[in-house]
Structure formats: C-alpha cells, structure tokens
Design an enzyme around this catalytic site. Structure first.
Site, PDB file in Angstrom:
ATOM      1  NE  ARG A  59      48.216  31.788  35.995  1.00  0.00           N
ATOM      2  CZ  ARG A  59      48.465  32.573  34.952  1.00  0.00           C
ATOM      3  NH1 ARG A  59      49.582  32.487  34.280  1.00  0.00           N
ATOM      4  NH2 ARG A  59      47.555  33.460  34.571  1.00  0.00           N
ATOM      5  CE  LYS A 201      45.040  28.055  35.716  1.00  0.00           C
ATOM      6  NZ  LYS A 201      43.779  27.517  35.193  1.00  0.00           N
ATOM      7  CG  HIS A 221      40.317  28.270  31.659  1.00  0.00           C
ATOM      8  ND1 HIS A 221      40.430  29.632  31.760  1.00  0.00           N
ATOM      9  CD2 HIS A 221      40.458  27.806  32.923  1.00  0.00           C
ATOM     10  CE1 HIS A 221      40.629  29.968  33.020  1.00  0.00           C
ATOM     11  NE2 HIS A 221      40.650  28.884  33.745  1.00  0.00           N
ATOM     12  CB  SER A 239      39.689  35.231  37.231  1.00  0.00           C
ATOM     13  OG  SER A 239      40.050  34.545  38.364  1.00  0.00           O
ATOM     14  CE  LYS A 243      36.715  28.561  35.033  1.00  0.00           C
ATOM     15  NZ  LYS A 243      37.703  29.228  35.532  1.00  0.00           N
ATOM     16  CB  THR A 244      34.255  28.128  41.068  1.00  0.00           C
ATOM     17  OG1 THR A 244      35.493  28.059  40.346  1.00  0.00           O
ATOM     18  CG2 THR A 244      34.294  27.115  42.183  1.00  0.00           C
ATOM     19  CG  ASP A 258      40.364  26.030  36.424  1.00  0.00           C
ATOM     20  OD1 ASP A 258      39.763  26.997  35.925  1.00  0.00           O
ATOM     21  OD2 ASP A 258      41.584  26.031  36.612  1.00  0.00           O
ATOM     22  NE  ARG A 323      43.574  31.581  42.756  1.00  0.00           N
ATOM     23  CZ  ARG A 323      42.762  31.327  41.745  1.00  0.00           C
ATOM     24  NH1 ARG A 323      42.065  30.212  41.708  1.00  0.00           N
ATOM     25  NH2 ARG A 323      42.634  32.182  40.756  1.00  0.00           N
TER      26      ARG A 323
END
Length: 542
Positions: A59, A201, A221, A239, A243-244, A258, A323
């Site tokens: 981004r 996003k 988030h 990031s 988390k994932t 997410d 990704r």
C-alpha cells in the site's frame, strides 16, 4: 465468453462508463484463464495463479485520502494518516477514471462485506484487470447466485491501475497514484496502483468509520477463532507479530484472519470472505494451513519461481511483502457462517525485538486500553538499510493506517465492551528473550502456542502473578509446558542492569508516543502505562 448473472440494475452507463465490454461475476477459473491469455500472470506447478503487482508491491499510505465534506469534516481525526481531499477534486478524479475505463474490456464483481447479516454492506467492484476481480472474489463475501439478480450496491469501487493522474497538484494529491474514499457518494477510487490490498483496505477503512459512527459496532484489526465450547478468542497485532499464524489452530475453528466487528448484540463477525497472508519464508512445517491453501483459486503476488515453476518462498528479490489471497474455504477448519459470541480472551501480540516485555502477561482494563491505543511492536534490524538496532514502532489500535476516527474512540469502545463481557486481556510477546535482537533469541513458536493454549484452557486462572517493576504488567509465575525462568524476562538476561536500562528506555518510548493521545484519554487509561516516567526513579518501585 461465458457470462454469469448480470443484475437487473446492471447498466454501467449510470457510473459514466461508456462503450465498455463488461464481464459480470465471472468464476475464478474463468478469470484465471483470461489473466493467463492476456499474459498478465503465470501458473505455478500446482496450478495456482501468480501475478506481479508492478511498481507498487504494498500500500502507499502517503497517497491515501478521505474526502473532506459535511459527513467527515468534524468526525475524522485529520493528520498524517487521514489526509483531506476536496469533493471537487474527487469528482474530477472519478470522471477521469470513468473516461479512462470507457471503451475498454472491464470486469465487474458483486460481493459484500460483514458476515453478520444485520450489518451486511453490498459492494460493487469495477476493475480494469481480470486478476484484480479474482482477488475481490477471494477476499469479499460471495453472494448466493439467487441474490445476484436483484443486487443493489451500498458502495462502489472503481479500480484502474493503468490510470495515472497527469496533474497531481491540480487534483490535490501527491503523485499520480491515489486511493480515495468518499463517504457521501459511497465511492472508493483506486488509480495508478495495481496492489490489490488497496481495494481491501479501502473498504476496511470505510467500515472503520461507518460501523462505530452509525451502527455502534467496534471494528477491529484482528484475527479470531472459536473453540468447541463456543469460546471465542481474538488476536490483535501488527504485521509479523503472529496474527494469522496463531489464529490458525487445528483445535479451533477460524472465524477470520484480519478484520472483525464486535456488535452490541455480543457477536464477533468477520468482515471478509478470504485471507490475505504474507508468504515470505513460508514452510509447510511452520504454517501448514496457509501452505496448503495455496492451490488453484488462490493468487500469489510478487513471488519468484525456480525453473520447475515451483515458488521459492525465501526469495524476496521483488519485495519482502510477498502475499497470497485465497477464499476462506481453502482452510479446512472454519466457522460457518463466520461469526461467533463475545470473546472470553483477547490477545495483544507484539514482537518486542528489545527482549524487554514478558512473553505473557495479564492486563487490567486501564492497561488494556493503554496498550491498545499504543499498538506497539519493534522493527527488527536489517529490514531497512542502516538499521542495526531494533526500532520501536507504534500503530494506534494495531491498525492506525486504516482508522479514520481518533484512536481513543476505538479504545473506549473496546474498554467498555471488555468490561461488559468480562473478557481477560493478555499481552503476548512473540519477539525476543534473553536479550535484544542480535543477543537474545526469538521466543519459540511452540512456547507461544503453549501459553495461548494454557490461557484458553483456563490453566492460568489459579496461578500466582507478580507485577513487572517498570511496565506494571502482571506476569504468571507458572505456565504449563513453558520453562518457568522465561516468564520473567529479567531472569533471562545475563546482566540485570542492562535489562533495567533497556526496559526504562522502552518505557520512555511508550510515554513519548502516548503524548499525542493524552489530552483525550481518561485517567484510568493514563494509569495503564508504564509505571516509570520522567519524574519517577526505579527505586520507587523496587
């Protein structure tokens, strides 16, 4: 070319799109075939589509704008993150994108966000590229075929990576690419960047404004999963903090990885219908669920192949931010539909490269709000040229780039919900132990998983806790399957004095970062910060 359902209101001229060849709601297989025919992608050995997003491999936060008008002007926290653009300049850019797409072959997809039917938001996305459209199929929720005929959108996304604004200054933007939200027209524009995350996003940022302002829903988030007894856990983190990885648990069902909402009816729901995971250094052994989700239907971004068309996940020569996007049903163990009851436990994940924070600690409500607003992690040396020491990184609410409102709005909503639901909040350090990066070692994933399992199974309920002298956090004295000496980070350092001075430095970073929120934070939140500030000395607390 085979078209699926064109809705009754499928006339694109009302969007200013003239003489277009439009493909509506094509299947992922069809979109993959067109992408390959146009030479816009390659297939990996197992048939997964791989594309390159071009100049932008992430981004561009500097080029994200919100239209400043009657709806937003007094609500938005304007500043470095939320930059204004005038309604007139937005209209000029929208017209420019419509003119650019006119006469072209385009791809239209009808989908929705927010899995809880009460908060469902229909989104129509018009894309210049077939693979951008396939990304939306993966990432948004997919309506039933019977719903498509009468589909009416609440929001419209126009995505034209090939359109670069020739006169940025005259349009109130910084350079040729842009990502802009207009809350009054309910339109999101993406121009000049093919990075797919801009669309995702963009809509996430819109929800972060609409849900708390108009619906009394807290947008978060975070990832979320649910156990067999219906106990929900949510994981906040920036990031690279896990988390994932940590929400993909073979014994628990994944709600989402997410973005979620927490409603006043005590429901946690996924915004999305898919996952968008980093794949740098991915291995089947470390992250089996994500590895196995990379199959036909998924889209790999900016990866490098070997001569057998196999992906080299260690190769970061295009970007560190490689990704994959895939529909959530590529993961076996998912909650369907993707929502569940109030959480019992909330985890704040941080990767502390200074080796200061405890691997697990329990937070009071004030501390929870303070650490939520702070959104701390530490960037490791070596990610950017010239960085040899870890650098503290703060992102309010663990998602500052997407938060249109003042961070304390989200923090106070979270605080209230946590207290009403009687949730336990934990800070988990997935970073370093025994010294900072370069001296200590990264906390093993198996220990972090053991801490989280112990909490979810209620095994820390009767354990004694002690308070950290500098951060005031409550550290368990025992945790099953975790070496006891790890639990108090000071024990893991060879020199206690070096630990204390590093901890005081980090505490100062927290205080400095928090100054910009202090005038809108309650006393309880202010007291949730480190015990040490400029006016205290350590011996007051020892």
């Amino acid at each position: 070319m085979k078209n699926t359902i064109v809705p009754k209101n499928g006339n694109l001229e009302k969007y200013g799109l003239k003489d277009v060849t439009a493909h509506w709601n094509l299947s992922p297989e069809e979109l993959q075939r067109i992408t390959l025919e146009k030479g816009m992608g390659k297939e990996t050995k197992n048939g997964t589509l791989a594309i390159n997003t071009g100049k932008f491999t992430g981004r561009s936060p500097q080029d994200r704008f919100l239209v400043k008008d009657d709806y937003t002007k007094d609500k938005v926290w304007w500043g470095k993150v939320n930059k204004p653009v005038s309604p007139e300049n937005f209209d000029k850019l929208q017209t420019a994108i419509e003119d650019y797409l006119s006469g072209k072959e385009i791809f239209v997809r009808d989908g929705y966000v927010c899995a809880d039917p009460k908060y469902r938001l229909n989104v129509r996305t018009v894309t210049e590229y077939p693979w951008s459209n396939m990304f939306i199929y993966n990432m948004f929720l997919r309506p039933e075929e019977s719903e498509l005929e009468n589909f009416d959108e609440d929001w419209l996304i126009l995505c034209a990576p090939g359109y670069v604004c020739p006169d940025p200054e005259g349009h109130g933007i910084r350079q040729g690419n842009f990502s802009i939200l207009n809350f009054t027209k309910k339109v999101a524009l993406v121009g000049g960047s093919a990075y797919t995350g801009e669309m995702k996003k963009g809509i996430f940022s819109a929800l972060n404004m609409i849900l708390p302002t108009d619906k009394n829903v807290l947008p978060m988030h975070c990832s979320a999963n649910v156990g067999e007894d219906g106990d929900t856990a949510i994981f906040f983190g920036l990031s690279g903090t896990g988390k994932t990885t940590l929400s993909a648990d073979p014994d628990r069902k994944l709600i989402g990885d997410d973005e979620h909402g927490w409603t006043s009816e005590d429901v946690i729901f996924n915004f999305e219908g898919g996952c968008y995971a980093k794949v740098i250094d991915l291995t089947e052994e470390k992250e089996p669920d994500i590895f196995r989700a990379i199959k036909p239907g998924a889209i790999l971004e900016n990866v490098i192949f070997n001569e057998d068309n196999e992906v080299d996940f260690e190769d970061a020569s295009i970007t560190q931010n490689t990704r994959v996007s895939y529909p959530i049903y590529h993961i076996d163990n998912i909650q369907q539909p993707s929502y569940a009851d109030n959480p019992k436990n909330i985890f704040f994940l941080t990767c502390d490269a200074f080796g200061v924070l405890p691997p697990v600690s329990k937070l009071t409500p004030g501390q929870a709000a303070y650490h939520f607003i702070s959104g701390y992690t530490a960037k490791v040396a070596g990610t950017e040229a010239g960085i040899t020491e870890p650098v503290p990184s703060f992102s309010a609410c663990f998602g500052a780039p997407f938060m249109p409102l003042h961070p304390t709005v989200y923090a106070e909503m979270l605080s209230k919900k946590m207290q009403e639901a009687g949730v336990n909040v934990w800070l988990i350090n997935t970073g370093w132990s025994g010294g900072p990066y370069g001296v200590g070692s990264r906390i093993k994933l198996k220990y972090t998983r053991a801490m989280i399992s112990a909490i979810l199974e209620g095994k820390l309920e009767d354990v004694e806790f002690e308070q950290h002298p500098i951060f005031g956090l409550f550290m368990p004295k025992y945790c099953p399957n975790v070496p006891t000496e790890m639990l108090d980070p000071m024990n893991t350092w060879l020199q206690k004095g070096a630990y204390i001075s590093k901890a005081i430095n980090l505490a100062h970073s927290f205080h400095l970062n928090f100054e910009k929120f202090a005038n809108q934070a309650s006393e309880e939140i202010m007291e949730g910060g480190p015990l040490i500030d400029e006016h205290h000395h350590l011996d007051d607390h020892m």
